[in-house]
Design a protein around this motif. Structure first.
Motif, PDB file in Angstrom:
ATOM      1  N   GLU A  46      -7.105  12.529  -8.540  1.00 49.06           N
ATOM      2  CA  GLU A  46      -6.343  12.250  -7.320  1.00 49.06           C
ATOM      3  C   GLU A  46      -7.078  11.240  -6.437  1.00 49.06           C
ATOM      4  N   VAL A  47      -8.374  11.459  -6.236  1.00 53.91           N
ATOM      5  CA  VAL A  47      -9.168  10.528  -5.422  1.00 53.91           C
ATOM      6  C   VAL A  47      -9.218   9.159  -6.090  1.00 53.91           C
ATOM      7  N   HIS A  48      -9.372   9.151  -7.408  1.00 52.25           N
ATOM      8  CA  HIS A  48      -9.410   7.888  -8.147  1.00 52.25           C
ATOM      9  C   HIS A  48      -8.081   7.133  -7.982  1.00 52.25           C
ATOM     10  N   ARG A  49      -6.969   7.862  -8.017  1.00 51.37           N
ATOM     11  CA  ARG A  49      -5.652   7.242  -7.840  1.00 51.37           C
ATOM     12  C   ARG A  49      -5.543   6.603  -6.457  1.00 51.37           C
ATOM     13  N   ILE A  50      -5.988   7.327  -5.429  1.00 41.79           N
ATOM     14  CA  ILE A  50      -5.919   6.814  -4.058  1.00 41.79           C
ATOM     15  C   ILE A  50      -6.794   5.569  -3.908  1.00 41.79           C
ATOM     16  N   LEU A  51      -7.999   5.608  -4.489  1.00 40.31           N
ATOM     17  CA  LEU A  51      -8.896   4.459  -4.385  1.00 40.31           C
ATOM     18  C   LEU A  51      -8.327   3.230  -5.089  1.00 40.31           C
ATOM     19  N   VAL A  52      -7.708   3.448  -6.240  1.00 43.24           N
ATOM     20  CA  VAL A  52      -7.062   2.324  -6.942  1.00 43.24           C
ATOM     21  C   VAL A  52      -5.975   1.721  -6.059  1.00 43.24           C
ATOM     22  N   CYS A  53      -5.177   2.589  -5.420  1.00 42.25           N
ATOM     23  CA  CYS A  53      -4.120   2.099  -4.522  1.00 42.25           C
ATOM     24  C   CYS A  53      -4.711   1.297  -3.360  1.00 42.25           C
ATOM     25  N   ILE A  54      -5.783   1.827  -2.771  1.00 43.11           N
ATOM     26  CA  ILE A  54      -6.420   1.139  -1.649  1.00 43.11           C
ATOM     27  C   ILE A  54      -6.933  -0.227  -2.069  1.00 43.11           C
ATOM     28  N   MET A  55      -7.637  -0.264  -3.188  1.00 44.50           N
ATOM     29  CA  MET A  55      -8.252  -1.519  -3.609  1.00 44.50           C
ATOM     30  C   MET A  55      -7.215  -2.549  -4.041  1.00 44.50           C
ATOM     31  N   LEU A  56      -6.199  -2.100  -4.781  1.00 48.13           N
ATOM     32  CA  LEU A  56      -5.115  -3.017  -5.153  1.00 48.13           C
ATOM     33  C   LEU A  56      -4.380  -3.507  -3.904  1.00 48.13           C
TER      34      LEU A  56
ATOM     35  N   LEU B  91       0.842  -1.209   0.000  1.00 46.48           N
ATOM     36  CA  LEU B  91       0.000   0.000   0.000  1.00 46.48           C
ATOM     37  C   LEU B  91       0.874   1.255   0.000  1.00 46.48           C
ATOM     38  N   LEU B  92       1.953   1.216   0.765  1.00 46.40           N
ATOM     39  CA  LEU B  92       2.867   2.361   0.787  1.00 46.40           C
ATOM     40  C   LEU B  92       3.533   2.539  -0.575  1.00 46.40           C
ATOM     41  N   TRP B  93       3.967   1.431  -1.150  1.00 45.96           N
ATOM     42  CA  TRP B  93       4.636   1.486  -2.454  1.00 45.96           C
ATOM     43  C   TRP B  93       3.700   1.958  -3.557  1.00 45.96           C
ATOM     44  N   LEU B  94       2.483   1.433  -3.576  1.00 47.08           N
ATOM     45  CA  LEU B  94       1.528   1.790  -4.634  1.00 47.08           C
ATOM     46  C   LEU B  94       1.278   3.295  -4.669  1.00 47.08           C
ATOM     47  N   GLU B  95       1.050   3.863  -3.474  1.00 44.95           N
ATOM     48  CA  GLU B  95       0.762   5.297  -3.431  1.00 44.95           C
ATOM     49  C   GLU B  95       1.979   6.115  -3.833  1.00 44.95           C
ATOM     50  N   ALA B  96       3.161   5.671  -3.404  1.00 42.71           N
ATOM     51  CA  ALA B  96       4.380   6.443  -3.674  1.00 42.71           C
ATOM     52  C   ALA B  96       4.748   6.432  -5.154  1.00 42.71           C
ATOM     53  N   ILE B  97       4.683   5.263  -5.782  1.00 45.69           N
ATOM     54  CA  ILE B  97       5.141   5.180  -7.184  1.00 45.69           C
ATOM     55  C   ILE B  97       4.109   5.697  -8.174  1.00 45.69           C
ATOM     56  N   THR B  98       2.870   5.967  -7.712  1.00 44.00           N
ATOM     57  CA  THR B  98       1.853   6.498  -8.630  1.00 44.00           C
ATOM     58  C   THR B  98       1.649   8.003  -8.468  1.00 44.00           C
ATOM     59  N   ARG B  99       2.419   8.636  -7.589  1.00 37.90           N
ATOM     60  CA  ARG B  99       2.276  10.087  -7.421  1.00 37.90           C
ATOM     61  C   ARG B  99       2.693  10.799  -8.706  1.00 37.90           C
TER      62      ARG B  99
ATOM     63  N   PHE C  69     -18.089  -8.005  -2.874  1.00 40.27           N
ATOM     64  CA  PHE C  69     -16.820  -7.300  -2.616  1.00 40.27           C
ATOM     65  C   PHE C  69     -16.281  -6.679  -3.908  1.00 40.27           C
ATOM     66  N   PHE C  70     -16.281  -7.449  -4.981  1.00 40.21           N
ATOM     67  CA  PHE C  70     -15.752  -6.940  -6.250  1.00 40.21           C
ATOM     68  C   PHE C  70     -16.710  -5.926  -6.888  1.00 40.21           C
ATOM     69  N   LEU C  71     -18.006  -6.092  -6.669  1.00 45.32           N
ATOM     70  CA  LEU C  71     -18.964  -5.097  -7.172  1.00 45.32           C
ATOM     71  C   LEU C  71     -18.783  -3.757  -6.466  1.00 45.32           C
ATOM     72  N   VAL C  72     -18.545  -3.810  -5.163  1.00 49.75           N
ATOM     73  CA  VAL C  72     -18.312  -2.580  -4.395  1.00 49.75           C
ATOM     74  C   VAL C  72     -17.089  -1.841  -4.940  1.00 49.75           C
ATOM     75  N   MET C  73     -16.011  -2.583  -5.212  1.00 51.11           N
ATOM     76  CA  MET C  73     -14.799  -1.955  -5.756  1.00 51.11           C
ATOM     77  C   MET C  73     -15.072  -1.351  -7.135  1.00 51.11           C
ATOM     78  N   LYS C  74     -15.769  -2.089  -7.985  1.00 51.06           N
ATOM     79  CA  LYS C  74     -16.065  -1.608  -9.337  1.00 51.06           C
ATOM     80  C   LYS C  74     -16.879  -0.322  -9.291  1.00 51.06           C
ATOM     81  N   ASP C  75     -17.920  -0.309  -8.451  1.00 53.42           N
ATOM     82  CA  ASP C  75     -18.773   0.875  -8.357  1.00 53.42           C
ATOM     83  C   ASP C  75     -18.030   2.058  -7.755  1.00 53.42           C
ATOM     84  N   GLY C  76     -17.194   1.781  -6.756  1.00 53.20           N
ATOM     85  CA  GLY C  76     -16.437   2.860  -6.126  1.00 53.20           C
ATOM     86  C   GLY C  76     -15.528   3.563  -7.109  1.00 53.20           C
ATOM     87  N   LEU C  77     -14.885   2.789  -7.955  1.00 55.90           N
ATOM     88  CA  LEU C  77     -13.965   3.376  -8.935  1.00 55.90           C
ATOM     89  C   LEU C  77     -14.713   4.131 -10.024  1.00 55.90           C
TER      90      LEU C  77
END
Length: 357
Positions: free
Chosen positions: A323-333, A161-169, A307-315
């Motif tokens: 920016e919010v979309h990037r953070i959500l992708v990081c969280i879900m991944l 989670l730390l890596w995903l957010e850092a390398i996608t900034r 669970f997967f429907l919730v992620m799909k709808d959230g994105l």
């Protein structure tokens, strides 16, 4: 604090006994701990150190008081992460939804190595994810994360989670982010490495006592990992009820759509009933007396699809805000990676405390 004398759960007494070992040097306390616990001695050691500062507090209560103090870290982490996702939920409502969740309610006030390390790890994560982290914040985050890993080794699976957010900034190149996160990872692992080495020198084993090394080792069996992954995903969706039903609610516009959803649920339930095996601690407490393993597998398979429907709808809903979309992708991944890694070892629903928020 009103509930600090609730009945114990999950071998909680062992943590209090191990804390007493540091005070009395009674080897029996430590032997009993290692006979029932695969966790580190982090929580008992913290309890002992606090007892040295506040001797009037019973050392047996301190592991539980530590867990209760975790709500401060948990709440602060929720507020900070909510800010990073555009304040899509009112902070008070968000705190209530998480704090009153059955999993949090069960382990939040208990002196085990579950809630307190999870709370510290999430707070550390929220500091790492600050839009403009200062050197002080980064140092604090590294220190807290390192301590959390030492208290509960499972925290290390949050590193992606730390890596995903850092390398996608967008304001940071991949090479720079990679170099910085490599240094951060090394710094985070210093405290756990020193602890593991000290345990090896003192007690003669790595990471966990010999009786637990086989049961908690990685199992590279496809059916085992898939069953555990579906169980984890399904359990998360069940813990998110009724919110996890919202994607279905939005899709039911006509009787025909309802019929399709019910048919899909039946097919998924039957697939889970015959193919999914519920392992270790992926259970439902008192309800286990009425549910057989096949029925539980069916429930998990249906709820995992939510669970997967919730992620799909959230994105899809928040796609306009980059920016919010990037953070959500990081969280879900990050959640998928977390439960994916844990699926190769002995599963337990309490590990979901680390990703439930």
């Amino acid at each position: 604090l009103l509930f600090y004398r609730l009945p114990s759960v999950n071998g909680e007494w062992a943590f209090a006994d191990a804390a007493r070992h540091f005070e009395t040097h009674n080897q029996d306390f430590l032997d009993r701990y290692f006979s029932v616990q695969a966790n580190s001695l982090g929580i008992p050691l913290c309890a002992y150190l606090i007892h040295q500062i506040f001797p009037a507090i019973d050392i047996g209560l301190l592991p539980r008081l530590l867990a209760i103090s975790g709500f401060i870290f948990f709440g602060a982490a929720l507020v900070r992460l909510n800010d990073r996702t555009g304040k899509c939920v009112h902070p008070v409502l968000l705190a209530a939804l998480v704090f009153l969740n059955p999993l949090v309610w069960t382990f939040g006030g208990r002196g085990t190595a579950d809630f307190f390390p999870a709370a510290m790890a999430l707070y550390s994560l929220s500091l790492f994810w600050d839009k403009h982290p200062t050197r002080l914040k980064l140092t604090t985050a590294i220190l807290i994360f390192g301590i959390a890993v030492t208290l509960k080794y499972h925290v290390v699976t949050l590193l992606p989670l730390l890596w995903l957010e850092a390398i996608t900034r967008p304001d940071r190149g991949f090479k720079t982010a990679f170099q910085q996160m490599s240094l951060v990872t090394i710094a985070v692992l210093v405290i756990p490495a020193l602890y593991v080495y000290a345990v090896k020198q003192e007690f003669g084993f790595w990471l966990t006592p010999p009786p637990f090394q086989n049961g908690h080792s990685l199992t590279f069996r496809f059916s085992f990992a898939v069953s555990n992954f579906i169980s984890y995903a399904g359990y998360l969706a069940l813990l998110l009820l009724p919110l996890s039903l919202l994607p279905l609610w939005k899709r039911i516009r006509t009787p025909a759509e309802l019929a399709k959803i019910l048919a899909a649920a039946v097919v998924l339930f039957l697939a889970g009933y015959f193919l999914i095996e519920s392992n270790a601690e992926m259970n439902f407490g008192p309800l286990d007396a009425y549910l057989n393993a096949h029925f539980v597998g069916g429930i998990f398979c249906v709820s995992a699809s939510l669970f997967f429907l919730v992620m799909k709808d959230g994105l899809s809903v928040l796609r306009d805000d980059n920016e919010v979309h990037r953070i959500l992708v990081c969280i879900m991944l990050g959640i998928v990676i977390f439960i994916g890694v844990l699926s190769f070892t002995r599963p337990a629903q309490r590990y979901l405390l680390f990703v439930l928020p």
